[in-house]
Motif scaffolding. Structure first.
Motif, PDB file in Angstrom:
ATOM      1  N   SER A 104     -18.656  31.305  62.394  1.00  0.00           N
ATOM      2  CA  SER A 104     -17.402  30.896  62.428  1.00  0.00           C
ATOM      3  C   SER A 104     -17.397  29.289  62.809  1.00  0.00           C
ATOM      4  O   SER A 104     -16.775  28.490  62.166  1.00  0.00           O
ATOM      5  CB  SER A 104     -16.431  31.475  63.624  1.00  0.00           C
ATOM      6  N   GLY A 105     -18.437  29.075  63.696  1.00  0.00           N
ATOM      7  CA  GLY A 105     -18.471  27.639  64.259  1.00  0.00           C
ATOM      8  C   GLY A 105     -19.107  26.792  63.160  1.00  0.00           C
ATOM      9  O   GLY A 105     -18.486  25.881  62.966  1.00  0.00           O
ATOM     10  N   VAL A 106     -20.086  27.261  62.532  1.00  0.00           N
ATOM     11  CA  VAL A 106     -20.786  26.400  61.717  1.00  0.00           C
ATOM     12  C   VAL A 106     -19.958  26.164  60.262  1.00  0.00           C
ATOM     13  O   VAL A 106     -20.054  25.106  59.714  1.00  0.00           O
ATOM     14  CB  VAL A 106     -22.273  26.842  60.957  1.00  0.00           C
ATOM     15  N   GLU A 107     -18.952  27.009  59.860  1.00  0.00           N
ATOM     16  CA  GLU A 107     -18.133  26.788  58.800  1.00  0.00           C
ATOM     17  C   GLU A 107     -17.026  25.594  59.222  1.00  0.00           C
ATOM     18  O   GLU A 107     -16.804  24.991  58.499  1.00  0.00           O
ATOM     19  CB  GLU A 107     -17.251  28.145  58.237  1.00  0.00           C
ATOM     20  N   LYS A 108     -16.431  25.731  60.544  1.00  0.00           N
ATOM     21  CA  LYS A 108     -15.706  25.009  60.967  1.00  0.00           C
ATOM     22  C   LYS A 108     -16.246  23.362  60.936  1.00  0.00           C
ATOM     23  O   LYS A 108     -15.451  22.465  60.642  1.00  0.00           O
ATOM     24  CB  LYS A 108     -15.284  25.203  62.137  1.00  0.00           C
ATOM     25  N   ILE A 109     -17.400  23.249  61.295  1.00  0.00           N
ATOM     26  CA  ILE A 109     -18.176  22.049  61.397  1.00  0.00           C
ATOM     27  C   ILE A 109     -18.170  21.658  59.968  1.00  0.00           C
ATOM     28  O   ILE A 109     -18.029  20.472  59.430  1.00  0.00           O
ATOM     29  CB  ILE A 109     -19.441  22.205  61.966  1.00  0.00           C
ATOM     30  N   VAL A 121     -22.963  37.061  68.537  1.00  0.00           N
ATOM     31  CA  VAL A 121     -23.630  35.637  68.324  1.00  0.00           C
ATOM     32  C   VAL A 121     -23.552  35.350  66.881  1.00  0.00           C
ATOM     33  O   VAL A 121     -23.202  34.319  66.496  1.00  0.00           O
ATOM     34  CB  VAL A 121     -25.131  35.764  68.762  1.00  0.00           C
ATOM     35  N   GLY A 122     -23.966  36.399  65.990  1.00  0.00           N
ATOM     36  CA  GLY A 122     -23.510  36.116  64.686  1.00  0.00           C
ATOM     37  C   GLY A 122     -22.341  35.786  64.225  1.00  0.00           C
ATOM     38  O   GLY A 122     -22.230  34.415  63.496  1.00  0.00           O
ATOM     39  N   ARG A 140     -20.362  32.128  53.195  1.00  0.00           N
ATOM     40  CA  ARG A 140     -19.592  33.071  54.261  1.00  0.00           C
ATOM     41  C   ARG A 140     -20.125  34.502  54.270  1.00  0.00           C
ATOM     42  O   ARG A 140     -20.542  35.153  54.993  1.00  0.00           O
ATOM     43  CB  ARG A 140     -18.212  32.802  54.562  1.00  0.00           C
ATOM     44  N   ASP A 141     -20.032  35.019  52.898  1.00  0.00           N
ATOM     45  CA  ASP A 141     -20.413  36.312  52.508  1.00  0.00           C
ATOM     46  C   ASP A 141     -21.807  36.465  52.804  1.00  0.00           C
ATOM     47  O   ASP A 141     -22.063  37.629  53.528  1.00  0.00           O
ATOM     48  CB  ASP A 141     -20.145  36.764  50.953  1.00  0.00           C
ATOM     49  N   LYS A 174     -18.082  26.754  71.888  1.00  0.00           N
ATOM     50  CA  LYS A 174     -16.689  26.907  71.995  1.00  0.00           C
ATOM     51  C   LYS A 174     -16.292  28.418  71.253  1.00  0.00           C
ATOM     52  O   LYS A 174     -15.768  29.085  71.655  1.00  0.00           O
ATOM     53  CB  LYS A 174     -15.703  25.827  71.281  1.00  0.00           C
ATOM     54  N   GLU A 175     -16.871  28.544  70.094  1.00  0.00           N
ATOM     55  CA  GLU A 175     -16.714  29.774  69.364  1.00  0.00           C
ATOM     56  C   GLU A 175     -17.363  30.799  70.194  1.00  0.00           C
ATOM     57  O   GLU A 175     -16.927  32.113  69.971  1.00  0.00           O
ATOM     58  CB  GLU A 175     -17.587  29.617  67.995  1.00  0.00           C
ATOM     59  N   ALA A 176     -18.469  30.726  70.650  1.00  0.00           N
ATOM     60  CA  ALA A 176     -19.049  31.698  71.578  1.00  0.00           C
ATOM     61  C   ALA A 176     -18.343  32.079  72.767  1.00  0.00           C
ATOM     62  O   ALA A 176     -18.188  33.386  73.020  1.00  0.00           O
ATOM     63  CB  ALA A 176     -20.447  31.416  72.078  1.00  0.00           C
TER      64      ALA A 176
END
Length: 329
Positions: free
Chosen positions: A277-282, A271-272, A157-158, A303-305
């Protein structure tokens, strides 16, 4: 051909194809690309603006080498190299791993035999880059594990938010081009490179046109447009078009550039942040992320977008700064 690239849709399709192929190599779907050779004629004295934008995007993912062919015009090549090093012309250094001058095969030229030169040096240079820079860059992105701890998530994430910050700054350079409508292509290439860099730390199998889908969702997902309360994302497209139109009018082109710079950076941040957020939830929900169907990944990211789109343009960049500050503490 370069004539066919005059259409903005063709330029974006080209960028999308290149970025998709690089991403396939990084996540293991296809064999990786080790080096990109950017070949220009020896009579060229500088890069076209479109080429410069593409090199900036690709060079963040794969080593790029500049190669002059039929390189017998030494004055043009010297002028080219001087242009690359001139920071008043090229504000930020191009991400080039090497520059080579070659004449591929011996032939008659101007009534005499022109010998071949430079090819052995090019081959040796490519081999060194493939064994060093290419391997190092690929290893930087392919740090995925199957059993992630909170420490693993924080590390990715960082790194991802730092990528977003870098590309948000780069988007300002894209928006600052004085050429009307070319900055839209530049921003799209920049977004594609950012998404691939972030995803390479997580390893999701991305749908082919996910960048276009994210961009459209972020731009159209809000229903308000306010200058006083901060430009909202639904107004981003209006602002970009207005900025490009103003670039055509003498005396107002500076204002048009300022508008494009602001909106390009804020859209990139939005967008970033949505993608991270989306790819970490996945990733948290699926230990084997490469097995997650692309349709499910696309739905989660969009959905995050949509959530991000409900926030203002200025909110996206402010939130990015807050996240980076939190990670540094």
């Amino acid at each position: 051909t370069r004539e066919e690239m005059e259409k903005q849709s063709n330029m974006i399709d080209l960028s999308n194809s290149i970025m998709s192929r690089i991403n396939d190599g990084l996540v293991g779907r296809k064999s990786p690309i080790d080096v990109v050779l950017w070949v220009v004629p020896g009579s060229t004295s500088r890069l076209p603006t479109m080429d410069e934008f593409l090199i900036r995007s690709i060079g963040l993912l794969v080593p790029v080498c500049l190669v002059w062919t039929r390189a017998i015009f030494s004055n043009h090549i010297k002028e080219f190299k001087d242009w690359i090093e001139n920071r008043s012309e090229v504000k930020v250094a191009l991400p080039l791993c090497g520059m080579y001058e070659v004449y591929a095969r011996e032939e008659e030229c101007r009534g005499k035999i022109q010998p071949s030169f430079g090819m052995p040096q090019l081959g040796i240079g490519i081999a060194k880059i493939a064994n060093n820079e290419s391997r190092e860059m690929r290893g930087q992105y392919q740090i995925k594990t199957k059993n992630w701890t909170e420490k693993d998530f924080k590390k990715r994430r960082d790194m991802s938010y730092r990528y977003v910050k870098q590309h948000t700054a780069l988007a300002g350079l894209c928006g600052a081009t004085p050429i009307p409508y070319l900055d839209t292509f530049a921003v799209f290439s920049n977004l594609s490179a950012m998404v691939i860099r972030i995803n390479s730390a997580y390893g999701a199998s991305l749908p082919r046109n996910i960048v276009s889908s994210l961009l459209c969702t972020v731009i159209t997902g809000s229903s308000a447009f306010s200058v006083t309360g901060g430009l909202y994302l639904v107004g981003a497209l209006v602002v970009d078009v207005l900025g490009d139109t103003l670039k055509l009018i003498p005396g107002l082109n500076i204002l048009g550039t300022m508008i494009s710079v602001a909106s390009a950076g804020c859209i990139t941040a939005a967008v970033g942040c949505a993608f991270v957020s989306g790819v970490e939830k996945i990733s948290r929900a699926n230990p084997y992320i490469l097995d997650v169907p692309q349709g499910e990944i696309e739905a989660a990211l969009l959905k995050e977008a949509e959530t991000q789109a409900k926030q203002g343009l200025t909110n996206a960049t402010n939130r990015l700064s807050e996240l980076l500050e939190e990670d540094e503490e």
